[in-house]
Design a protein around this motif. Structure first.
Motif, PDB file in Angstrom:
ATOM      1  N   ALA A 148       0.777  -1.296   0.040  1.00  0.00           N
ATOM      2  CA  ALA A 148       0.124  -0.137   0.111  1.00  0.00           C
ATOM      3  C   ALA A 148       0.934   1.272   0.159  1.00  0.00           C
ATOM      4  CB  ALA A 148      -0.937   0.147   1.198  1.00  0.00           C
ATOM      5  N   LEU A 149       1.951   1.242   0.812  1.00  0.00           N
ATOM      6  CA  LEU A 149       2.905   2.256   0.824  1.00  0.00           C
ATOM      7  C   LEU A 149       3.546   2.710  -0.366  1.00  0.00           C
ATOM      8  CD1 LEU A 149       4.421   1.852   4.147  1.00  0.00           C
ATOM      9  CD2 LEU A 149       2.815   3.665   3.692  1.00  0.00           C
ATOM     10  N   MET A 150       3.567   1.536  -1.301  1.00  0.00           N
ATOM     11  CA  MET A 150       4.364   1.741  -2.676  1.00  0.00           C
ATOM     12  C   MET A 150       3.517   2.885  -3.585  1.00  0.00           C
ATOM     13  SD  MET A 150       7.213   0.447  -3.065  1.00  0.00           S
ATOM     14  CE  MET A 150       7.353   0.216  -4.953  1.00  0.00           C
ATOM     15  N   SER A 151       2.119   3.032  -3.123  1.00  0.00           N
ATOM     16  CA  SER A 151       1.471   3.746  -4.127  1.00  0.00           C
ATOM     17  C   SER A 151       1.639   5.588  -3.549  1.00  0.00           C
ATOM     18  CB  SER A 151       0.088   3.512  -4.071  1.00  0.00           C
ATOM     19  OG  SER A 151      -0.496   3.880  -2.727  1.00  0.00           O
ATOM     20  N   ARG A 152       2.483   5.570  -2.674  1.00  0.00           N
ATOM     21  CA  ARG A 152       2.900   6.887  -1.944  1.00  0.00           C
ATOM     22  C   ARG A 152       1.519   7.621  -1.654  1.00  0.00           C
ATOM     23  NH1 ARG A 152       7.758   9.186  -5.482  1.00  0.00           N
ATOM     24  NH2 ARG A 152       8.238  10.487  -3.517  1.00  0.00           N
ATOM     25  N   PRO A 153       0.925   7.113  -0.697  1.00  0.00           N
ATOM     26  CA  PRO A 153      -0.586   7.761  -0.203  1.00  0.00           C
ATOM     27  C   PRO A 153      -0.143   8.894   0.761  1.00  0.00           C
ATOM     28  CG  PRO A 153      -0.194   5.415   1.152  1.00  0.00           C
ATOM     29  CD  PRO A 153       1.130   5.899  -0.011  1.00  0.00           C
ATOM     30  N   ASP A 154      -1.257   9.592   0.832  1.00  0.00           N
ATOM     31  CA  ASP A 154      -1.142  10.943   1.465  1.00  0.00           C
ATOM     32  C   ASP A 154      -2.135  10.357   2.898  1.00  0.00           C
ATOM     33  OD1 ASP A 154       0.143  12.863   0.216  1.00  0.00           O
ATOM     34  OD2 ASP A 154      -1.734  13.046  -0.983  1.00  0.00           O
ATOM     35  N   LEU A 155      -3.042   9.263   2.608  1.00  0.00           N
ATOM     36  CA  LEU A 155      -4.052   8.856   3.744  1.00  0.00           C
ATOM     37  C   LEU A 155      -3.963   7.280   3.584  1.00  0.00           C
ATOM     38  CD1 LEU A 155      -6.124   9.109   5.820  1.00  0.00           C
ATOM     39  CD2 LEU A 155      -7.652   9.256   4.026  1.00  0.00           C
ATOM     40  N   LEU A 156      -3.585   6.671   4.750  1.00  0.00           N
ATOM     41  CA  LEU A 156      -3.720   5.307   4.759  1.00  0.00           C
ATOM     42  C   LEU A 156      -4.484   4.792   5.783  1.00  0.00           C
ATOM     43  CD1 LEU A 156      -1.849   2.521   3.976  1.00  0.00           C
ATOM     44  CD2 LEU A 156      -0.353   2.917   5.953  1.00  0.00           C
ATOM     45  N   LEU A 157      -5.370   3.839   5.100  1.00  0.00           N
ATOM     46  CA  LEU A 157      -6.567   3.206   5.879  1.00  0.00           C
ATOM     47  C   LEU A 157      -6.116   1.713   6.104  1.00  0.00           C
ATOM     48  CD1 LEU A 157      -9.668   4.277   3.429  1.00  0.00           C
ATOM     49  CD2 LEU A 157      -8.508   5.411   5.297  1.00  0.00           C
ATOM     50  N   LEU A 158      -5.931   1.468   7.416  1.00  0.00           N
ATOM     51  CA  LEU A 158      -5.593   0.159   8.151  1.00  0.00           C
ATOM     52  C   LEU A 158      -6.611  -0.486   8.989  1.00  0.00           C
ATOM     53  CD1 LEU A 158      -2.043   1.254   9.289  1.00  0.00           C
ATOM     54  CD2 LEU A 158      -2.514  -0.542   7.646  1.00  0.00           C
ATOM     55  N   ASP A 159      -6.851  -1.690   8.269  1.00  0.00           N
ATOM     56  CA  ASP A 159      -7.876  -2.429   9.071  1.00  0.00           C
ATOM     57  C   ASP A 159      -7.469  -3.502   9.854  1.00  0.00           C
ATOM     58  OD1 ASP A 159     -10.425  -3.328   9.898  1.00  0.00           O
ATOM     59  OD2 ASP A 159     -11.183  -3.819   7.837  1.00  0.00           O
ATOM     60  N   GLU A 160      -7.503  -3.466  11.170  1.00  0.00           N
ATOM     61  CA  GLU A 160      -6.820  -4.668  12.011  1.00  0.00           C
ATOM     62  C   GLU A 160      -5.662  -5.065  11.666  1.00  0.00           C
ATOM     63  OE1 GLU A 160      -8.381  -5.360  14.684  1.00  0.00           O
ATOM     64  OE2 GLU A 160     -10.919  -5.135  14.356  1.00  0.00           O
ATOM     65  N   PRO A 161      -4.521  -4.156  11.769  1.00  0.00           N
ATOM     66  CA  PRO A 161      -3.214  -4.434  11.486  1.00  0.00           C
ATOM     67  C   PRO A 161      -2.670  -5.459  12.262  1.00  0.00           C
ATOM     68  CG  PRO A 161      -3.106  -2.247  12.213  1.00  0.00           C
ATOM     69  CD  PRO A 161      -4.537  -2.691  11.986  1.00  0.00           C
TER      70      PRO A 161
END
Length: 235
Positions: A148-161
């Protein structure tokens, strides 16, 4: 960065979210807490475009994204890591990571980004040429976040990491999230069943119960609220 107003979501005849209001500040970590069935995963699915909102609005950087699909939202800087450590098990670790950055069409980033993910998650570098199906649960979670971080996001949504992970591995992932926020200003919206873990890393927290928001405050204040802890957080 993110403003949610009156969000309603349904699965057929069942209403899963009732008029949810939520604000997420740029560079912050916001936790979404509640028991199973509270609507936490539905909220993230609605924000990432996987589930079309029945009513309400979602704005990202003052832009209405309510009707955007997942592909458009990735291009706008939103990345979603769903529950279950979803990776493509037939691909190697490195192939999974490169897949996450392909849409950017930036060959330089594909090289430097993969190296950055290995620096953030050292166990992945040792297994870069192994298929994802050979990884442990913790390593798969690291890979899912890294992709997911490879898309270089500004907002990361994390579900139950941290779901199903050993305490040490969960702590490593939480430490990495803290580091990312500190170093890059990444904004995180974090769904967690483990309220103690989430409140320890978050700046702010929202509590859902049967699809309704029942609390919204600074994380430290919610952690000290005995009524909320007993009624909704099992703490």
């Amino acid at each position: 960065m993110l403003e949610v107003s009156g969000l309603v979501a349904e699965y057929g005849p069942v209403r899963a979210l009732h008029d949810i209001d939520l604000t997420v500040g740029r560079g912050s970590i916001t936790a979404v807490l509640g028991a199973n069935g509270a609507g936490k995963t539905t909220l993230l699915r609605s924000l990432s475009g996987l589930l079309r909102a029945k009513a309400g609005s979602v704005r990202l950087n003052d832009r209405d994204i309510t009707r955007h699909g997942p592909e458009d939202l990735v291009r706008l800087g939103v990345a979603h890591v769903p529950e279950g450590r979803g990776v493509i098990v037939e691909l190697t670790v490195e192939e999974n990571l490169r897949l996450g950055g392909l849409w950017r069409r930036d060959r330089a980033w594909l090289r430097t980004g993969v190296a950055r993910m290995f620096e953030l998650f050292p166990p992945l570098e040792q297994r870069r040429h192994q298929r994802a199906q050979t990884l442990s649960g913790g390593e798969r979670q690291m890979l899912a976040i890294g992709r997911a971080l490879m898309s270089r996001p500004d907002l990361l949504l994390l579900d139950e990491p941290s779901l199903g992970l050993a305490p040490r591995t969960a702590a490593q992932i939480v430490a990495t999230l803290r580091r990312l926020r500190a170093e890059t200003g990444l904004t995180l919206l974090l769904v967690e069943q483990n309220a103690g873990t989430a409140l320890s890393v978050a700046d702010r927290a929202v509590v859902l119960n049967v699809g309704r928001k029942v609390a919204d405050d600074e994380a430290a204040r919610l952690a000290a609220d005995d009524r909320v802890r007993r009624a909704y957080l099992e703490m």
